[in-house]
Design an enzyme around this catalytic site. Structure first.
Site, mmCIF file in Angstrom:
data_model
loop_
_atom_site.group_PDB
_atom_site.id
_atom_site.type_symbol
_atom_site.label_atom_id
_atom_site.label_comp_id
_atom_site.label_asym_id
_atom_site.label_seq_id
_atom_site.Cartn_x
_atom_site.Cartn_y
_atom_site.Cartn_z
ATOM 1 N N MET A 119 1.156 -1.470 0.107
ATOM 2 C CA MET A 119 0.055 -0.121 -0.202
ATOM 3 C C MET A 119 0.985 1.413 0.410
ATOM 4 S SD MET A 119 -3.554 -0.805 1.829
ATOM 5 C CE MET A 119 -2.884 -0.827 3.673
ATOM 6 N N GLY A 120 2.258 1.512 -0.203
ATOM 7 C CA GLY A 120 2.924 2.403 -0.342
ATOM 8 C C GLY A 120 3.848 2.653 0.899
ATOM 9 N N HIS B 276 9.407 0.958 2.915
ATOM 10 C CA HIS B 276 10.839 1.323 4.604
ATOM 11 C C HIS B 276 11.407 -0.251 4.006
ATOM 12 C CE1 HIS B 276 8.416 -1.214 6.375
ATOM 13 N NE2 HIS B 276 7.169 -0.864 6.442
ATOM 14 N N HIS C 136 9.485 -3.729 3.403
ATOM 15 C CA HIS C 136 9.144 -3.926 1.908
ATOM 16 C C HIS C 136 10.298 -4.114 1.207
ATOM 17 C CE1 HIS C 136 5.791 -0.930 3.212
ATOM 18 N NE2 HIS C 136 4.762 -1.801 2.811
ATOM 19 N N GLN D 219 -10.019 -2.645 2.514
ATOM 20 C CA GLN D 219 -9.312 -3.156 3.964
ATOM 21 C C GLN D 219 -9.772 -1.676 5.074
ATOM 22 O OE1 GLN D 219 -5.685 -3.511 1.777
ATOM 23 N NE2 GLN D 219 -4.799 -3.749 3.699
ATOM 24 N N LYS E 233 6.228 -11.626 7.043
ATOM 25 C CA LYS E 233 6.005 -12.441 8.737
ATOM 26 C C LYS E 233 5.247 -11.344 9.132
ATOM 27 C CE LYS E 233 8.307 -16.955 7.490
ATOM 28 N NZ LYS E 233 8.437 -17.318 8.739
ATOM 29 N N LEU F 298 9.606 -3.178 11.619
ATOM 30 C CA LEU F 298 9.593 -1.966 10.616
ATOM 31 C C LEU F 298 7.890 -1.641 10.186
ATOM 32 C CD1 LEU F 298 12.768 -1.108 8.620
ATOM 33 C CD2 LEU F 298 11.782 -1.221 11.826
ATOM 34 N N SER G 87 5.431 1.049 8.582
ATOM 35 C CA SER G 87 4.471 2.177 8.563
ATOM 36 C C SER G 87 4.009 3.225 9.556
ATOM 37 C CB SER G 87 3.354 2.041 6.788
ATOM 38 O OG SER G 87 3.784 1.491 5.907
ATOM 39 N N ARG G 88 3.540 2.238 10.536
ATOM 40 C CA ARG G 88 2.559 3.297 11.326
ATOM 41 C C ARG G 88 3.781 3.844 12.051
ATOM 42 N NH1 ARG G 88 -3.321 1.381 12.251
ATOM 43 N NH2 ARG G 88 -3.236 0.182 10.402
HETATM 44 O O1 PAF Z 1 0.000 -6.114 3.546
HETATM 45 C C1 PAF Z 1 -0.533 -4.660 2.420
HETATM 46 O O2 PAF Z 1 -0.382 -3.633 2.580
HETATM 47 C C2 PAF Z 1 -2.233 -4.846 2.140
HETATM 48 O O3 PAF Z 1 -2.639 -5.894 3.304
HETATM 49 C C3 PAF Z 1 -2.316 -5.913 0.604
HETATM 50 C C4 PAF Z 1 -1.476 -6.970 0.882
HETATM 51 C C5 PAF Z 1 -0.884 -4.540 0.269
HETATM 52 C C6 PAF Z 1 -3.327 -5.678 0.739
HETATM 53 O O4 PAF Z 1 -3.894 -4.660 0.424
#
Ligand code: PAF
Length: 283
Positions: free
Chosen positions: A26-27, A30, A33, A57, A144, A180, A182-183
């Site tokens: 979801m961008g 960091h 990712h 979601q 994970k 790590l 995003s929050r």
């Molecule tokens: O983990 C995430 O960032 C999201 O839940 C995902 C898997 C990209 C789905 O929107």
């Protein structure tokens, strides 16, 4: 690196690729990712990262609105990590009309995270299924860190016979243990110091189990209380079987400790896999 925003253009770009690895995100990219991207490179010569903040979601509209959107910065990091294609669709591309076909995940989706984020896993599985249909990768990489998400995605892929291999990657942690996320950017300096307590509570569960303790309820209660004592609002601390996320049973040697708690306005989640030398006695 190409940035592609429409399904048609993405299909054209990937038409001749024989092996594609996809990292759905979801961008707000960091180092966690980027670890997924590095893993993706080991599986395919073409790596696609999707960047889409999926409204379906989020059970709290405010959470969706405040989700950090840092696309330019994300692209710089993804390019440096050797990503070949970033798929960054608009909401209209993914949901050109109200989404009425929804993935209905099994009851585990209403437990743990699902209990506190109603509908989250329906929205997550629905978009993951769509993204897998759009990108059609041979491999998809998940962290994970979102252990329950990974479990549910794997189960969906298996039950719906999706032609994709799901690869799981270990959680990347700061040197003090904080997973790590995003929050983490929402934490004040003082909260950042406190934030490792969730990791430490899970580490204590792990140490207790490794030392032979099998009183799961008491251990969960102690972890919960230790967080609450320092001002956390605890959603859950739970010991589960890693393959089913159900309660541990006699004879088990493998566990996962999962926790979610709010520090101020920031909700953090973490988990820890545990492999015990001795089997469980009577829980
Ligand atoms: O983990 C995430 O960032 C999201 O839940 C995902 C898997 C990209 C789905 O929107």
């Amino acid at each position: 690196m190409e940035v592609i925003t429409t399904i048609a253009d993405l299909r054209r770009r990937l038409r001749d690729e024989r092996q594609v690895a996809c990292v759905p995100t979801m961008g707000n990219i960091h180092a966690g990712h980027l670890r997924l991207v590095a893993e993706a490179h080991d599986h395919a010569p073409c790596v696609v990262t999707t960047v889409f903040v999926n409204p379906l979601q989020f059970n709290q509209p405010a959470d969706f609105t405040s989700y950090p959107r840092t696309f330019e910065d994300d692209c710089a990091k993804l390019e440096a990590a050797g990503v070949h294609v970033v798929f960054h669709p608009t909401e209209g591309q993914i949901y050109p009309e109200a989404q009425v076909f929804i993935v209905e995940p099994p009851p585990i989706a209403n437990k743990l995270e699902g209990r506190f984020r109603p509908g989250h896993f329906r929205g997550m599985t629905t978009v993951v299924l769509k993204l897998l249909n759009i990108v059609q990768p041979q491999v998809a990489v998940f962290g994970k860190k979102d252990f329950q998400q990974l479990h549910i995605v794997r189960h969906m892929v298996q039950q719906l016979a999706l032609p994709v291999q799901i690869v799981a990657v270990e959680t990347l942690r700061a040197p003090d243990g904080l997973a790590l996320s995003s929050r983490n950017r929402f934490l004040s300096a003082e909260q950042r110091l406190e934030a490792t307590r969730l990791y430490r509570a899970l580490s204590d569960l792990k140490a207790a189990i490794e030392a032979g303790d099998r009183n799961f309820a008491a251990m969960e209660f102690a972890a919960d209380a230790s967080l609450a004592r320092y001002g956390w609002q605890v959603d859950y601390v739970a010991l589960r079987r890693p393959l089913t996320l159900t309660a541990p049973e006699p004879g088990d040697r493998e566990f996962v400790g999962l926790g979610a708690a709010r520090l101020g306005e920031t909700r953090l989640i973490d988990n820890m896999e545990i492999f015990a030398a001795q089997p469980v006695g009577n829980p």
